[in-house]
Design a protein around this motif. Structure first.
Motif, mmCIF file in Angstrom:
data_model
loop_
_atom_site.group_PDB
_atom_site.id
_atom_site.type_symbol
_atom_site.label_atom_id
_atom_site.label_comp_id
_atom_site.label_asym_id
_atom_site.label_seq_id
_atom_site.Cartn_x
_atom_site.Cartn_y
_atom_site.Cartn_z
ATOM 1 N N ARG A 1 0.822 -1.218 0.000
ATOM 2 C CA ARG A 1 0.000 0.000 0.000
ATOM 3 C C ARG A 1 0.850 1.259 0.000
ATOM 4 O O ARG A 1 0.373 2.339 -0.325
ATOM 5 C CB ARG A 1 -0.903 0.019 1.224
ATOM 6 N N GLY A 2 2.103 1.110 0.475
ATOM 7 C CA GLY A 2 2.992 2.252 0.552
ATOM 8 C C GLY A 2 3.883 2.150 1.779
ATOM 9 O O GLY A 2 3.704 1.269 2.615
ATOM 10 N N PRO A 3 4.855 3.048 1.898
ATOM 11 C CA PRO A 3 5.785 3.016 3.026
ATOM 12 C C PRO A 3 5.063 3.136 4.366
ATOM 13 O O PRO A 3 3.993 3.752 4.457
ATOM 14 C CB PRO A 3 6.673 4.235 2.800
ATOM 15 N N ALA A 4 5.668 2.552 5.403
ATOM 16 C CA ALA A 4 5.081 2.614 6.742
ATOM 17 C C ALA A 4 6.163 2.427 7.790
ATOM 18 O O ALA A 4 7.159 1.748 7.551
ATOM 19 C CB ALA A 4 4.011 1.535 6.900
ATOM 20 N N THR A 5 5.936 3.020 8.938
ATOM 21 C CA THR A 5 6.847 2.825 10.059
ATOM 22 C C THR A 5 6.603 1.442 10.662
ATOM 23 O O THR A 5 5.533 0.848 10.464
ATOM 24 C CB THR A 5 6.623 3.882 11.151
ATOM 25 N N GLY A 6 7.593 0.968 11.387
ATOM 26 C CA GLY A 6 7.412 -0.304 12.085
ATOM 27 C C GLY A 6 6.213 -0.245 13.006
ATOM 28 O O GLY A 6 5.426 -1.190 13.094
ATOM 29 N N TYR A 7 6.038 0.881 13.692
ATOM 30 C CA TYR A 7 4.903 1.049 14.605
ATOM 31 C C TYR A 7 3.573 0.940 13.853
ATOM 32 O O TYR A 7 2.639 0.284 14.322
ATOM 33 C CB TYR A 7 5.005 2.394 15.327
ATOM 34 N N ALA A 8 3.483 1.562 12.689
ATOM 35 C CA ALA A 8 2.246 1.505 11.901
ATOM 36 C C ALA A 8 1.951 0.069 11.479
ATOM 37 O O ALA A 8 0.791 -0.364 11.480
ATOM 38 C CB ALA A 8 2.348 2.410 10.678
ATOM 39 N N ILE A 9 2.992 -0.671 11.136
ATOM 40 C CA ILE A 9 2.800 -2.072 10.730
ATOM 41 C C ILE A 9 2.321 -2.896 11.920
ATOM 42 O O ILE A 9 1.409 -3.720 11.796
ATOM 43 C CB ILE A 9 4.092 -2.654 10.116
ATOM 44 N N VAL A 10 2.923 -2.668 13.091
ATOM 45 C CA VAL A 10 2.502 -3.363 14.312
ATOM 46 C C VAL A 10 1.020 -3.091 14.584
ATOM 47 O O VAL A 10 0.254 -4.006 14.907
ATOM 48 C CB VAL A 10 3.364 -2.938 15.528
ATOM 49 N N GLN A 11 0.596 -1.839 14.434
ATOM 50 C CA GLN A 11 -0.801 -1.471 14.674
ATOM 51 C C GLN A 11 -1.742 -2.105 13.652
ATOM 52 O O GLN A 11 -2.852 -2.509 13.986
ATOM 53 C CB GLN A 11 -0.962 0.061 14.651
ATOM 54 N N ALA A 12 -1.289 -2.209 12.417
ATOM 55 C CA ALA A 12 -2.131 -2.749 11.345
ATOM 56 C C ALA A 12 -2.220 -4.276 11.382
ATOM 57 O O ALA A 12 -3.179 -4.852 10.867
ATOM 58 C CB ALA A 12 -1.595 -2.305 9.989
ATOM 59 N N LEU A 13 -1.217 -4.919 11.983
ATOM 60 C CA LEU A 13 -1.177 -6.382 12.029
ATOM 61 C C LEU A 13 -1.118 -6.842 13.490
ATOM 62 O O LEU A 13 -0.115 -7.411 13.937
ATOM 63 C CB LEU A 13 0.026 -6.905 11.240
ATOM 64 N N PRO A 14 -2.190 -6.625 14.241
ATOM 65 C CA PRO A 14 -2.160 -6.895 15.678
ATOM 66 C C PRO A 14 -1.995 -8.372 16.047
ATOM 67 O O PRO A 14 -1.642 -8.682 17.180
ATOM 68 C CB PRO A 14 -3.499 -6.343 16.177
ATOM 69 N N ASP A 15 -2.227 -9.264 15.112
ATOM 70 C CA ASP A 15 -2.062 -10.695 15.400
ATOM 71 C C ASP A 15 -0.595 -11.126 15.406
ATOM 72 O O ASP A 15 -0.280 -12.250 15.771
ATOM 73 C CB ASP A 15 -2.867 -11.543 14.405
ATOM 74 N N ILE A 16 0.319 -10.213 15.011
ATOM 75 C CA ILE A 16 1.749 -10.516 14.999
ATOM 76 C C ILE A 16 2.406 -9.762 16.159
ATOM 77 O O ILE A 16 2.374 -8.528 16.180
ATOM 78 C CB ILE A 16 2.400 -10.094 13.661
ATOM 79 N N PRO A 17 2.997 -10.486 17.117
ATOM 80 C CA PRO A 17 3.680 -9.796 18.223
ATOM 81 C C PRO A 17 4.772 -8.863 17.698
ATOM 82 O O PRO A 17 5.429 -9.151 16.688
ATOM 83 C CB PRO A 17 4.291 -10.944 19.040
ATOM 84 N N GLN A 18 4.960 -7.755 18.403
ATOM 85 C CA GLN A 18 5.891 -6.717 17.962
ATOM 86 C C GLN A 18 7.301 -7.253 17.721
ATOM 87 O O GLN A 18 7.908 -6.976 16.685
ATOM 88 C CB GLN A 18 5.930 -5.589 18.982
ATOM 89 N N ALA A 19 7.832 -8.034 18.659
ATOM 90 C CA ALA A 19 9.195 -8.561 18.500
ATOM 91 C C ALA A 19 9.285 -9.459 17.267
ATOM 92 O O ALA A 19 10.263 -9.416 16.518
ATOM 93 C CB ALA A 19 9.625 -9.315 19.747
ATOM 94 N N THR A 20 8.260 -10.260 17.045
ATOM 95 C CA THR A 20 8.214 -11.156 15.882
ATOM 96 C C THR A 20 8.183 -10.340 14.597
ATOM 97 O O THR A 20 8.900 -10.630 13.639
ATOM 98 C CB THR A 20 6.976 -12.077 15.962
#
Length: 178
Positions: A23-42
């Motif tokens: 969809r376009g560039p994103a920060t790691g934080y934005a990706i974590v928020q968009a994919l809540p089923d994936i733990p942040q460290a993972t």
């Protein structure tokens, strides 16, 4: 394509990250928020693998309260498997690639159907069309489709329209060997 790049792309968690970044560039934080089923460290571990395999890259780094916030983007053609790459994959890897795509499509279709959709109003549909083309006609058709897809893909980055996923599969009929 290296075996490790194919493995990087084929992993289900990394496929989700790739789809999100499409969809376009994103920060790691934005990706974590968009994919809540994936733990942040993972998620960060998988981003590192994708970066190492040249699928994604960091396009910006900002210092925020002593931490570095990275913005990730897909590399041009980084997640694309070209015909030559596909030909170099083992038969098992080729089947795994298609199986991964198939099950993602199945999961998304199931989630859509279970969401109480308004199918008559939604941009939902699928079909099968058999065409009989010469190699040149097929090449022309494929080029024309690529131009149409690119036109609307660029448009989707410019507006806030509804996201629609398009899947395309060309499957040639097997010749009789008898």
């Amino acid at each position: 394509m290296s075996k490790s790049k194919a493995d990087a792309i084929l992993h289900p968690v990394r496929m989700k990250i790739i789809q999100y970044l499409s969809r376009g560039p994103a920060t790691g934080y934005a990706i974590v928020q968009a994919l809540p089923d994936i733990p942040q460290a993972t998620l960060y571990r998988h981003l590192h693998v994708l970066d190492k395999e040249n699928v994604v890259h960091v396009i910006e780094e900002k210092k925020i309260r002593g931490a570095v916030e990275k913005t990730y983007s897909l590399k041009k053609d980084g997640a694309r498997i070209h015909a030559g790459d596909f030909a170099q994959m083992s038969e098992e890897e080729q089947i795994q690639l298609f199986t991964t795509l198939y099950f993602q499509l199945l999961d998304q279709t199931e989630a859509y159907i279970k969401s109480n959709p308004t199918i008559e109003k939604d941009p939902f549909g699928f079909n099968r069309l058999d065409v009989q083309l010469t190699d040149e006609e097929f090449s022309d058709m494929r080029s024309e489709l690529a131009q149409i897809y690119e036109k609307y893909h660029q448009k989707s980055k410019e507006n806030n329209g509804r996201k629609i996923q398009l899947y395309q599969i060309f499957l040639p009929e097997q010749e009789d060997t008898e």
